[in-house]
Design an enzyme around this catalytic site. Structure first.
Site, PDB file in Angstrom:
ATOM      1  N   LYS A 120      69.113  84.859  39.210  1.00 37.79           N
ATOM      2  CA  LYS A 120      70.335  84.567  39.513  1.00 37.79           C
ATOM      3  C   LYS A 120      70.584  83.214  39.980  1.00 37.79           C
ATOM      4  CE  LYS A 120      72.955  84.345  43.025  1.00 37.79           C
ATOM      5  NZ  LYS A 120      73.626  83.226  42.952  1.00 37.79           N
ATOM      6  N   GLY A 124      65.655  77.547  47.961  1.00 34.96           N
ATOM      7  CA  GLY A 124      66.991  77.279  48.611  1.00 34.96           C
ATOM      8  C   GLY A 124      66.882  76.980  49.884  1.00 34.96           C
ATOM      9  N   SER A 125      67.812  77.250  50.835  1.00 35.81           N
ATOM     10  CA  SER A 125      67.913  76.716  52.290  1.00 35.81           C
ATOM     11  C   SER A 125      67.311  77.670  52.928  1.00 35.81           C
ATOM     12  CB  SER A 125      69.361  76.787  52.694  1.00 35.81           C
ATOM     13  OG  SER A 125      69.791  78.325  52.598  1.00 35.81           O
ATOM     14  N   THR A 126      66.594  77.202  54.061  1.00 38.61           N
ATOM     15  CA  THR A 126      65.997  77.963  54.897  1.00 38.61           C
ATOM     16  C   THR A 126      66.591  79.152  55.547  1.00 38.61           C
ATOM     17  OG1 THR A 126      64.460  76.012  55.687  1.00 38.61           O
ATOM     18  CG2 THR A 126      64.748  77.743  57.168  1.00 38.61           C
ATOM     19  N   GLY A 132      66.697  81.793  53.023  1.00 41.07           N
ATOM     20  CA  GLY A 132      65.181  82.212  53.075  1.00 41.07           C
ATOM     21  C   GLY A 132      65.032  83.359  53.873  1.00 41.07           C
ATOM     22  N   GLU A 134      60.520  78.587  48.700  1.00 41.42           N
ATOM     23  CA  GLU A 134      60.658  77.171  48.487  1.00 41.42           C
ATOM     24  C   GLU A 134      61.930  76.735  49.311  1.00 41.42           C
ATOM     25  OE1 GLU A 134      58.095  75.623  47.314  1.00 41.42           O
ATOM     26  OE2 GLU A 134      57.135  77.187  46.645  1.00 41.42           O
ATOM     27  N   CYS A 183      64.985  68.487  47.624  1.00 41.33           N
ATOM     28  CA  CYS A 183      64.259  69.057  48.711  1.00 41.33           C
ATOM     29  C   CYS A 183      63.297  68.095  49.263  1.00 41.33           C
ATOM     30  CB  CYS A 183      63.580  70.550  48.294  1.00 41.33           C
ATOM     31  SG  CYS A 183      62.614  70.201  46.966  1.00 41.33           S
ATOM     32  N   GLU A 205      68.227  68.746  57.874  1.00 39.11           N
ATOM     33  CA  GLU A 205      68.286  68.431  56.627  1.00 39.11           C
ATOM     34  C   GLU A 205      69.817  68.253  56.218  1.00 39.11           C
ATOM     35  OE1 GLU A 205      67.778  71.791  53.457  1.00 39.11           O
ATOM     36  OE2 GLU A 205      66.325  70.187  52.342  1.00 39.11           O
TER      37      GLU A 205
HETATM   38  P1  NAD Z   1      71.129  78.445  49.371  1.00 39.30           P
HETATM   39  O1  NAD Z   1      70.224  79.067  50.183  1.00 39.30           O
HETATM   40  O2  NAD Z   1      72.703  78.207  49.644  1.00 39.30           O
HETATM   41  O3  NAD Z   1      71.244  79.057  47.662  1.00 39.30           O
HETATM   42  C1  NAD Z   1      70.219  79.392  47.044  1.00 39.30           C
HETATM   43  C2  NAD Z   1      70.417  80.549  46.112  1.00 39.30           C
HETATM   44  O4  NAD Z   1      70.338  81.743  47.076  1.00 39.30           O
HETATM   45  C3  NAD Z   1      71.523  80.440  45.401  1.00 39.30           C
HETATM   46  O5  NAD Z   1      71.453  81.008  44.181  1.00 39.30           O
HETATM   47  C4  NAD Z   1      72.663  81.555  46.194  1.00 39.30           C
HETATM   48  O6  NAD Z   1      73.349  82.171  45.455  1.00 39.30           O
HETATM   49  C5  NAD Z   1      71.504  82.570  46.686  1.00 39.30           C
HETATM   50  N1  NAD Z   1      71.815  83.029  47.931  1.00 39.30           N
HETATM   51  C6  NAD Z   1      72.740  82.792  48.958  1.00 39.30           C
HETATM   52  N2  NAD Z   1      72.704  83.701  50.001  1.00 39.30           N
HETATM   53  C7  NAD Z   1      71.883  84.637  49.603  1.00 39.30           C
HETATM   54  C8  NAD Z   1      71.545  85.819  50.133  1.00 39.30           C
HETATM   55  N3  NAD Z   1      72.054  86.383  51.242  1.00 39.30           N
HETATM   56  N4  NAD Z   1      70.616  86.739  49.573  1.00 39.30           N
HETATM   57  C9  NAD Z   1      70.202  86.240  48.156  1.00 39.30           C
HETATM   58  N5  NAD Z   1      70.374  85.014  47.822  1.00 39.30           N
HETATM   59  C10 NAD Z   1      71.429  84.178  48.346  1.00 39.30           C
HETATM   60  O7  NAD Z   1      70.669  76.908  48.913  1.00 39.30           O
HETATM   61  P2  NAD Z   1      71.674  75.693  47.925  1.00 39.30           P
HETATM   62  O8  NAD Z   1      72.454  75.166  49.198  1.00 39.30           O
HETATM   63  O9  NAD Z   1      71.889  76.319  46.923  1.00 39.30           O
HETATM   64  O10 NAD Z   1      70.197  74.673  47.702  1.00 39.30           O
HETATM   65  C11 NAD Z   1      70.076  73.825  48.582  1.00 39.30           C
HETATM   66  C12 NAD Z   1      68.819  74.163  49.466  1.00 39.30           C
HETATM   67  O11 NAD Z   1      67.648  74.415  48.809  1.00 39.30           O
HETATM   68  C13 NAD Z   1      68.144  72.965  50.331  1.00 39.30           C
HETATM   69  O12 NAD Z   1      68.005  73.424  51.575  1.00 39.30           O
HETATM   70  C14 NAD Z   1      66.991  72.543  49.685  1.00 39.30           C
HETATM   71  O13 NAD Z   1      65.897  71.662  50.262  1.00 39.30           O
HETATM   72  C15 NAD Z   1      66.320  73.590  49.192  1.00 39.30           C
HETATM   73  N6  NAD Z   1      65.587  73.347  47.887  1.00 39.30           N
HETATM   74  C16 NAD Z   1      64.214  73.580  48.235  1.00 39.30           C
HETATM   75  C17 NAD Z   1      63.324  73.082  47.132  1.00 39.30           C
HETATM   76  C18 NAD Z   1      61.844  73.509  47.324  1.00 39.30           C
HETATM   77  O14 NAD Z   1      61.188  73.245  46.452  1.00 39.30           O
HETATM   78  N7  NAD Z   1      61.377  73.533  48.676  1.00 39.30           N
HETATM   79  C19 NAD Z   1      63.865  72.582  46.083  1.00 39.30           C
HETATM   80  C20 NAD Z   1      65.150  72.546  45.688  1.00 39.30           C
HETATM   81  C21 NAD Z   1      66.091  72.920  46.702  1.00 39.30           C
END
Ligand code: NAD
Length: 504
Positions: free
Chosen positions: A202, A255-257, A260, A277, A311, A408
């Site tokens: 996804k 993705g975001s905390t 997560g 992550e 990130c 962040e």
């Molecule tokens: P996000 O958490 O908004 O989205 C990430 C993914 O999760 C997307 O595909 C989104 O559609 C999906 N998603 C959203 N809500 C969901 C839910 N309720 N259930 C399941 N999936 C869901 O993050 P973003 O804004 O796309 O990315 C930025 C974040 O990612 C930043 O916080 C960044 O630090 C983090 N990030 C971390 C790493 C790492 O390796 N630690 C690497 C890159 C980015």
């Protein structure tokens, strides 16, 4: 505020041919299919705001079909019957095809995400290819061990033969963000496939194009039907259904905390394995003995690369008081020299952020820093025809609990603080809910390595930042998540350890 012009740049014929498809589909069980609800949502070039494709809006019903296809491929498909060497050969073929199409992949990433072309072409897409090659090498090297026991009640004349096997965890849901879409996708797919898992992917709603192209290449490479399934769609619909699905064995999430946490909640029903992550607020420390000719551009690059949408971006800079003024001056000069423009423009150092909405969020942090008494030395403005560019921004003079220093921002915004001694900077650097990465600039390797031991972070770079390799585990402590991508550690995420104890 000086508004920038983004000019007009055409993609190559290959990238244009992909864009000309217009309406994209889902990939389930080896077939390209429409979303069951038939819906699409637009994806944009963030520099101009132009619509560059219609992404299929996969929903719960599509996730159901994709998980069923992945389960079938895992239990009965040719994938599970293949030898590790055969799986390895397919992973290498995927890498070969990515390499053959590297320019197109880099252009699609730039058009969809905004990043300057060199970021994708020379760092991220080669990094994605390296993931497939590295884990192709590890696929045939997955080993258990034989274990001596001290059991003293085995039947007369018999022996105990005990050993472990590492077995694929099963069906994996991979959910990835928009900042570096292809390389982060490869970090999930390559180890999962090497382990023998099947997947439902996804991608983020803003950046699905390179996932769509990658899946085409994976099918062309001979990956059997059902092994990779692609569900584009919204996080709150497709993503959350995947995370809560009772027949998914593991979620590999970047993705975001905040998301997560939602994933952990959704995963509880079947106690699926979860690796996370997540976000970061990584400190970079410039010690008094640093080589400033390397440290200043290094620290500038640590925050401004990919517009700070990284990130592990070094978003908090701690400079020793003896070099502080020189560091601030040097970083401000570096920030001012960055040329903003369309990512396809070869002159561009920094493209737009992923969307006008994200640029507005980043700008709100700059405003909050001003309101909290910070000094903005350069940048600070949103610009461009789609209001999606944020000028590289340097802020000083904030208190340790200022919002821009704690949260962040995920944009090209650097906060610089000064420090007088090592204990003080260790306390300041560790004073964060995140623990993803840290950087140290110092010519004294003994002191620097001792300092590295004291920093609470998943990765510490010394005299560099963001040196990535497929062999190096990456991941966080604290609220930056758990589990590691890349390296042998990542493979373990996709394996279950089985113990066999036989009386023979
Ligand atoms: P996000 O958490 O908004 O989205 C990430 C993914 O999760 C997307 O595909 C989104 O559609 C999906 N998603 C959203 N809500 C969901 C839910 N309720 N259930 C399941 N999936 C869901 O993050 P973003 O804004 O796309 O990315 C930025 C974040 O990612 C930043 O916080 C960044 O630090 C983090 N990030 C971390 C790493 C790492 O390796 N630690 C690497 C890159 C980015």
């Amino acid at each position: 505020m000086s508004d920038i012009s983004i000019g007009s740049f055409s993609p190559s014929a290959a990238a244009q041919a992909f864009l000309d498809k217009g309406k994209h589909k889902l990939f389930i069980g080896g077939e390209w299919v429409d979303a069951s609800g038939g819906g699409h949502f637009p994806t944009h070039d963030p520099a101009s705001g132009d619509v560059i494709g219609q992404i299929a809006k996969g929903g719960a019903g599509d996730v159901e079909k994709a998980v069923t296809a992945a389960r079938e491929a895992f239990e009965t498909g040719p994938w599970s019957a293949m030898t590790p060497m055969e799986r390895s050969a397919i992973l290498q073929r995927i890498a070969d095809l990515m390499e053959a199409n590297i320019d197109e992949l880099a252009e699609l990433e730039t058009l969809d995400q905004g990043k300057a072309l060199y970021v994708g072409r020379w760092a991220e897409i080669p990094g994605a290819i390296a993931q497939f090659r590295y884990f192709a090498g590890l696929a045939p090297a997955i080993e258990g061990s034989s274990i001596p026991t001290s059991i003293n009640y085995q039947p007369e004349g018999k022996e105990i033969f005990a050993y472990t096997r590492k077995e694929a965890v099963g069906v994996v849901g991979a959910i990835v963000p928009w900042n570096s879409p292809l390389v982060l996708t490869a970090m999930k797919l390559a180890p999962a496939l090497a382990a023998g898992c099947t997947l439902v992917l996804k991608p983020a709603e803003d950046t699905s194009l390179t996932a769509l192209r990658l899946v085409e290449l994976m099918a062309e490479a001979g990956l059997p039907a059902g092994v990779i399934n692609l569900i584009t769609g919204l996080g709150a619909e497709a993503g959350s259904h995947l995370a809560s699905h009772p027949d998914v064995n593991k979620i590999a999430f970047t993705g975001s905390t905040a998301t997560g946490r939602a994933i952990v909640d959704a995963s509880k029903g079947n106690l699926k394995r979860v690796t996370l992550e997540l976000g970061g607020k990584s400190p970079v420390i410039i010690m008094p003995d640093a080589d400033l000719d390397a440290a200043i551009p290094g620290a500038a690059n640590a925050i401004f690369f990919n517009g700070g949408q990284v990130c592990i971006a070094g978003s908090r800079l701690y400079a020793h008081s003896s070099v502080y003024d020189q560091v601030v001056e040097g970083i401000v000069a570096a920030a001012k020299s960055i040329k903003l423009g369309h990512g396809l423009d070869p002159e561009t150092h920094m493209g737009p952020l992923v969307s006008a909405q994200h640029a507005a969020k980043v700008a709100s942090y700059i405003e909050s820093a001003k309101a909290e008494g910070g000094t903005v030395h350069c940048g600070g403005n949103v610009t461009g025809p789609n209001a999606s560019f944020v000028e590289p921004t340097v802020i000083t003079g904030l208190a340790p609990d200022a919002k821009a220093l704690c949260e962040e921002i995920f944009g090209p915004v650097l906060v610089i603080q000064s420090f007088d001694n090592t204990d003080e900077v260790v306390a300041a650097a560790n004073n964060s809910e995140y623990g993803l990465a840290a950087g140290i600039w110092s010519e004294g390797l003994s002191n620097a390595t001792r300092l590295a031991s004291r920093l609470n972070a998943g990765t510490v770079w010394i005299n560099s930042h963001a040196m990535y390799d497929a062999s190096l585990p990456i991941g966080g402590t604290k609220q930056s998540g758990y589990g590691r991508d890349s390296g042998q550690a990542a493979l373990e995420n996709y394996l279950e350890l089985k113990t066999v104890c036989a009386v023979v």
